[in-house]
Design an enzyme around this catalytic site. Structure first.
Site, PDB file in Angstrom:
ATOM      1  N   LYS A 151       0.940  -1.116  -0.038  1.00  0.00           N
ATOM      2  CA  LYS A 151      -0.225  -0.007   0.172  1.00  0.00           C
ATOM      3  C   LYS A 151       0.872   0.754   0.068  1.00  0.00           C
ATOM      4  O   LYS A 151       1.886   1.042   0.686  1.00  0.00           O
ATOM      5  CB  LYS A 151      -0.884   0.084   1.185  1.00  0.00           C
ATOM      6  CG  LYS A 151      -1.634  -0.599   1.519  1.00  0.00           C
ATOM      7  CD  LYS A 151      -3.286  -1.727   0.480  1.00  0.00           C
ATOM      8  CE  LYS A 151      -3.546  -2.801   0.031  1.00  0.00           C
ATOM      9  NZ  LYS A 151      -4.481  -3.009  -0.877  1.00  0.00           N
ATOM     10  N   LYS A 153      -1.661   0.846  -2.979  1.00  0.00           N
ATOM     11  CA  LYS A 153      -1.894  -0.783  -3.774  1.00  0.00           C
ATOM     12  C   LYS A 153      -1.093   0.453  -5.547  1.00  0.00           C
ATOM     13  O   LYS A 153      -1.045  -0.843  -5.914  1.00  0.00           O
ATOM     14  CB  LYS A 153      -2.632  -1.167  -4.399  1.00  0.00           C
ATOM     15  CG  LYS A 153      -4.735   0.325  -4.209  1.00  0.00           C
ATOM     16  CD  LYS A 153      -5.563  -0.279  -5.081  1.00  0.00           C
ATOM     17  CE  LYS A 153      -6.522  -1.215  -4.606  1.00  0.00           C
ATOM     18  NZ  LYS A 153      -7.496  -1.217  -4.134  1.00  0.00           N
ATOM     19  N   LYS A 177       2.707  -8.780  -1.409  1.00  0.00           N
ATOM     20  CA  LYS A 177       1.054  -9.599  -3.232  1.00  0.00           C
ATOM     21  C   LYS A 177       1.422  -7.352  -3.638  1.00  0.00           C
ATOM     22  O   LYS A 177       1.322  -6.649  -3.404  1.00  0.00           O
ATOM     23  CB  LYS A 177       0.039 -10.205  -2.289  1.00  0.00           C
ATOM     24  CG  LYS A 177      -0.454 -10.663  -3.836  1.00  0.00           C
ATOM     25  CD  LYS A 177      -1.869 -10.702  -3.179  1.00  0.00           C
ATOM     26  CE  LYS A 177      -2.836  -9.358  -2.773  1.00  0.00           C
ATOM     27  NZ  LYS A 177      -2.666  -8.785  -3.570  1.00  0.00           N
ATOM     28  N   ASP A 179      -1.470  -5.281  -5.252  1.00  0.00           N
ATOM     29  CA  ASP A 179      -2.213  -6.047  -5.564  1.00  0.00           C
ATOM     30  C   ASP A 179      -2.942  -5.218  -6.960  1.00  0.00           C
ATOM     31  O   ASP A 179      -2.541  -5.557  -8.041  1.00  0.00           O
ATOM     32  CB  ASP A 179      -3.358  -4.347  -5.265  1.00  0.00           C
ATOM     33  CG  ASP A 179      -4.231  -3.950  -4.143  1.00  0.00           C
ATOM     34  OD1 ASP A 179      -5.046  -5.228  -4.432  1.00  0.00           O
ATOM     35  OD2 ASP A 179      -3.726  -3.490  -3.125  1.00  0.00           O
ATOM     36  N   GLU A 180      -4.239  -5.067  -6.995  1.00  0.00           N
ATOM     37  CA  GLU A 180      -5.478  -6.106  -8.397  1.00  0.00           C
ATOM     38  C   GLU A 180      -4.913  -4.925  -9.859  1.00  0.00           C
ATOM     39  O   GLU A 180      -4.638  -5.764 -10.639  1.00  0.00           O
ATOM     40  CB  GLU A 180      -6.418  -6.466  -8.269  1.00  0.00           C
ATOM     41  CG  GLU A 180      -7.261  -4.775  -7.712  1.00  0.00           C
ATOM     42  CD  GLU A 180      -7.267  -4.463  -6.475  1.00  0.00           C
ATOM     43  OE1 GLU A 180      -8.081  -3.404  -6.635  1.00  0.00           O
ATOM     44  OE2 GLU A 180      -6.786  -4.694  -5.600  1.00  0.00           O
ATOM     45  N   HIS A 267      -6.844 -13.848  -7.735  1.00  0.00           N
ATOM     46  CA  HIS A 267      -7.197 -12.306  -6.524  1.00  0.00           C
ATOM     47  C   HIS A 267      -8.973 -12.336  -7.148  1.00  0.00           C
ATOM     48  O   HIS A 267      -8.826 -12.475  -9.033  1.00  0.00           O
ATOM     49  CB  HIS A 267      -5.902 -11.137  -7.493  1.00  0.00           C
ATOM     50  CG  HIS A 267      -6.948 -10.004  -6.506  1.00  0.00           C
ATOM     51  ND1 HIS A 267      -8.443  -9.501  -6.543  1.00  0.00           N
ATOM     52  CD2 HIS A 267      -6.388  -9.109  -5.096  1.00  0.00           C
ATOM     53  CE1 HIS A 267      -8.472  -8.210  -5.610  1.00  0.00           C
ATOM     54  NE2 HIS A 267      -7.197  -8.406  -5.158  1.00  0.00           N
ATOM     55  N   ARG A 268      -9.769 -12.514  -6.744  1.00  0.00           N
ATOM     56  CA  ARG A 268     -11.446 -12.304  -6.803  1.00  0.00           C
ATOM     57  C   ARG A 268     -11.910 -10.876  -7.283  1.00  0.00           C
ATOM     58  O   ARG A 268     -13.160 -10.489  -7.682  1.00  0.00           O
ATOM     59  CB  ARG A 268     -11.983 -12.980  -5.998  1.00  0.00           C
ATOM     60  CG  ARG A 268     -12.507 -12.537  -4.530  1.00  0.00           C
ATOM     61  CD  ARG A 268     -13.078 -12.608  -3.941  1.00  0.00           C
ATOM     62  NE  ARG A 268     -12.590 -11.868  -2.462  1.00  0.00           N
ATOM     63  CZ  ARG A 268     -14.282 -12.138  -1.868  1.00  0.00           C
ATOM     64  NH1 ARG A 268     -15.050 -12.559  -2.122  1.00  0.00           N
ATOM     65  NH2 ARG A 268     -13.731 -11.447  -0.738  1.00  0.00           N
ATOM     66  N   LYS A 306     -13.372  -6.153   6.164  1.00  0.00           N
ATOM     67  CA  LYS A 306     -14.726  -4.931   4.884  1.00  0.00           C
ATOM     68  C   LYS A 306     -15.127  -5.202   3.558  1.00  0.00           C
ATOM     69  O   LYS A 306     -15.917  -4.574   3.294  1.00  0.00           O
ATOM     70  CB  LYS A 306     -13.454  -3.676   4.344  1.00  0.00           C
ATOM     71  CG  LYS A 306     -12.394  -4.112   3.068  1.00  0.00           C
ATOM     72  CD  LYS A 306     -11.706  -3.016   2.506  1.00  0.00           C
ATOM     73  CE  LYS A 306     -10.494  -3.800   2.078  1.00  0.00           C
ATOM     74  NZ  LYS A 306      -9.785  -2.812   0.762  1.00  0.00           N
ATOM     75  N   SER A 336      -8.533 -11.791   2.989  1.00  0.00           N
ATOM     76  CA  SER A 336      -7.836 -10.178   2.913  1.00  0.00           C
ATOM     77  C   SER A 336      -9.387  -9.408   2.801  1.00  0.00           C
ATOM     78  O   SER A 336     -10.058  -9.414   1.852  1.00  0.00           O
ATOM     79  CB  SER A 336      -7.589 -10.604   1.807  1.00  0.00           C
ATOM     80  OG  SER A 336      -6.438  -9.402   1.548  1.00  0.00           O
ATOM     81  N   GLY A 337      -9.006  -8.125   3.455  1.00  0.00           N
ATOM     82  CA  GLY A 337      -9.819  -7.212   2.917  1.00  0.00           C
ATOM     83  C   GLY A 337      -9.944  -6.453   4.457  1.00  0.00           C
ATOM     84  O   GLY A 337     -11.173  -6.798   5.126  1.00  0.00           O
ATOM     85  N   GLY A 338      -9.298  -5.013   4.636  1.00  0.00           N
ATOM     86  CA  GLY A 338      -9.794  -4.692   5.974  1.00  0.00           C
ATOM     87  C   GLY A 338      -9.174  -5.395   6.579  1.00  0.00           C
ATOM     88  O   GLY A 338      -9.992  -4.975   8.372  1.00  0.00           O
ATOM     89  N   GLN A 358      -4.241 -11.925   5.109  1.00  0.00           N
ATOM     90  CA  GLN A 358      -3.127 -11.135   4.452  1.00  0.00           C
ATOM     91  C   GLN A 358      -3.836  -9.500   4.938  1.00  0.00           C
ATOM     92  O   GLN A 358      -5.148  -9.123   4.796  1.00  0.00           O
ATOM     93  CB  GLN A 358      -3.581 -10.698   2.552  1.00  0.00           C
ATOM     94  CG  GLN A 358      -2.987 -11.801   2.083  1.00  0.00           C
ATOM     95  CD  GLN A 358      -2.795 -12.037   0.526  1.00  0.00           C
ATOM     96  OE1 GLN A 358      -1.794 -12.730   0.169  1.00  0.00           O
ATOM     97  NE2 GLN A 358      -4.194 -11.383   0.029  1.00  0.00           N
ATOM     98  N   PHE A 359      -2.861  -8.386   4.747  1.00  0.00           N
ATOM     99  CA  PHE A 359      -2.817  -7.383   5.433  1.00  0.00           C
ATOM    100  C   PHE A 359      -2.115  -6.426   4.712  1.00  0.00           C
ATOM    101  O   PHE A 359      -1.259  -6.456   3.993  1.00  0.00           O
ATOM    102  CB  PHE A 359      -2.138  -7.040   7.190  1.00  0.00           C
ATOM    103  CG  PHE A 359      -2.667  -8.084   7.798  1.00  0.00           C
ATOM    104  CD1 PHE A 359      -3.433  -7.833   8.968  1.00  0.00           C
ATOM    105  CD2 PHE A 359      -2.139  -9.808   7.591  1.00  0.00           C
ATOM    106  CE1 PHE A 359      -4.518  -9.148   9.826  1.00  0.00           C
ATOM    107  CE2 PHE A 359      -3.046 -10.251   8.964  1.00  0.00           C
ATOM    108  CZ  PHE A 359      -3.689 -10.306   9.649  1.00  0.00           C
ATOM    109  N   GLY A 361      -3.161  -2.224   4.580  1.00  0.00           N
ATOM    110  CA  GLY A 361      -3.614  -0.285   5.901  1.00  0.00           C
ATOM    111  C   GLY A 361      -3.652  -1.423   7.099  1.00  0.00           C
ATOM    112  O   GLY A 361      -2.739  -0.895   8.114  1.00  0.00           O
TER     113      GLY A 361
END
Length: 410
Positions: A151, A153, A177, A179-180, A267-268, A306, A336-338, A358-359, A361
């Site tokens: 981040k 991202k 990783k 980001d998308e 990644h979705r 999130k 992963s996500g928030g 996965q973290f 932020g």
């Protein structure tokens, strides 16, 4: 045949039938559910003179109808194996998840699940590595894997990107990783980023004595994606990631069939455009397809953080990745996500040890920086594995203490 002729509640599916579970909302339910079976097999909106008697055995059949309300129901449809070309995922999806979503008879249609027969499953390669293969490469047997997403991202240049990765690895992350939406933009070219980040990966491995992983995003037009995968392999990296929804299933099959010695991370990005409401394809189905086509790990939601999925949804997605699937290897779930370090106790209860946590932020937003954020995550995981409450463990671990002060209840 009329739409209604595709309903046969006495039909018993054979072991070779493909079974679809749908939620349907329509003004005329009987006509609508018949239309779904007809339009996804041998039927259409009117009688045709070209329908031959030998074709009737290929008709899909609604064999289960459970009414929920006047205008809604759950149904199951059996599709004969002969309707499909084995090993051709686009063909299968065009059949069971194609024009049916756009018919006027349907107000809402959700493909909740697909049960594939062995004959179809065996026509696909499945994951090359899966959970066991990933653990063998990274040499971690008995705990969740800890990862971070760089981040911001997007926007960092290659050297700054690599520096952030290094700090995360040294702080305790196993995996870094992309980001998308990071591809090969002018400010951070793919090959430059790969070289710079792998230098930092090697440095972090020497410093920590731990195996580290880098998931670089190879998402692109298919030929370019394959070129990038070869480049990653040539540089000696073990992992790549790909955006499965925007890339498409045919591209994914091509990538898997090239048989790279690479762990394929899915990644979705974009999934909620098709799976969030009462119309579309569920994440559980996407998980099954990802396993079938042969990727090794997949984001499936968190139930905390999130993302919108509830715990029961996440657990269903997980089952699609790890339950027996005619011998295909198990796919590693990714949460992963928030996420913040404070959520690790809940995540461990949901996922157990077989997961990549996965973290983004939750590491890079730590007031003391990325290095401290990664330390806080590993400290939180260590506290859970040792059965010590986070607040107690934090008394001797200042990074975790600061994380609790930052993201704890206000």
């Amino acid at each position: 045949m009329r739409y209604e002729d595709y309903i046969d509640l006495k039909y018993k599916p054979t072991k070779d039938d493909l079974i679809c579970d749908f939620y349907v909302e329509a003004k005329n339910l009987i006509k609508a559910i018949g239309a779904v079976a007809a339009e996804s097999s041998i039927g259409t909106w009117t009688q045709t003179t070209t329908t031959k008697p030998y074709m009737l055995k290929l008709a899909a059949k609604v064999f289960s109808f459970k009414k929920i309300s006047k205008n809604t129901a759950n149904i199951k449809i059996a599709y004969p194996f002969e309707l499909f070309e084995p090993g051709n995922l686009p063909n299968i999806l065009s059949s069971i998840a194609g024009n049916i979503f756009g018919m006027k008879e349907i107000k809402s249609l959700k493909l909740n699940d697909v049960l594939f027969p062995e004959k179809i499953v065996k026509s696909f390669r499945g994951p090359k590595y899966g959970i066991e293969g990933i653990r063998k490469i990274i040499k971690i047997k008995d705990r969740p894997l800890v990862g971070t997403i760089i981040k911001p991202k997007i926007g960092l240049n290659s050297k700054d990107h690599a520096k952030v990765a290094y700090e995360a690895w040294v702080g305790g992350c196993d995996i870094v990783k992309d980001d998308e939406n990071l591809a090969s933009q002018a400010f951070n070219k793919f090959e430059t980023r790969l070289k710079e980040t792998l230098k930092m990966k090697e440095k972090a491995e020497k410093q920590t004595g731990e195996k580290k992983m880098y998931m670089i995003n190879i998402t692109a037009e298919t030929n370019e994606m394959l070129r990038r995968a070869r480049l990653v392999e040539d540089y000696g990296n073990e992992y790549v990631m790909v955006d499965i929804i925007t890339t498409g299933w045919a591209s994914l099959q091509t990538l898997r069939n090239c048989n790279f010695d690479l762990v394929l991370h899915a990644h979705r990005a974009g999934h909620a455009a098709i799976d969030r409401k009462k119309h579309g394809i569920s994440m559980k189905v996407i998980a099954r397809l990802t396993r079938l086509v042969g990727l090794d790990q997949l984001h499936i939601g968190t139930s905390v953080g999130k993302m919108f999925e509830k715990k029961e949804d996440v657990l269903e997605n997980r089952k699609a990745l790890v339950d027996d699937f005619y011998g295909l290897k198990r796919v590693m779930p990714v949460a992963s996500g928030g996420l913040s370090p404070l959520m690790i106790p809940s995540l461990y209860k949901i996922f157990g040890k077989d997961v990549v946590l996965q973290f983004g932020g939750g590491i890079h937003g730590h007031p003391l920086g990325t290095l401290a954020g990664a330390k806080a995550v590993r400290q939180a995981l260590d506290s859970v594995l040792q059965g010590i409450p986070l607040t107690e463990y934090a008394k001797k671990h200042p990074e975790l203490k600061k994380a609790i002060e930052t993201w704890g209840e206000k």
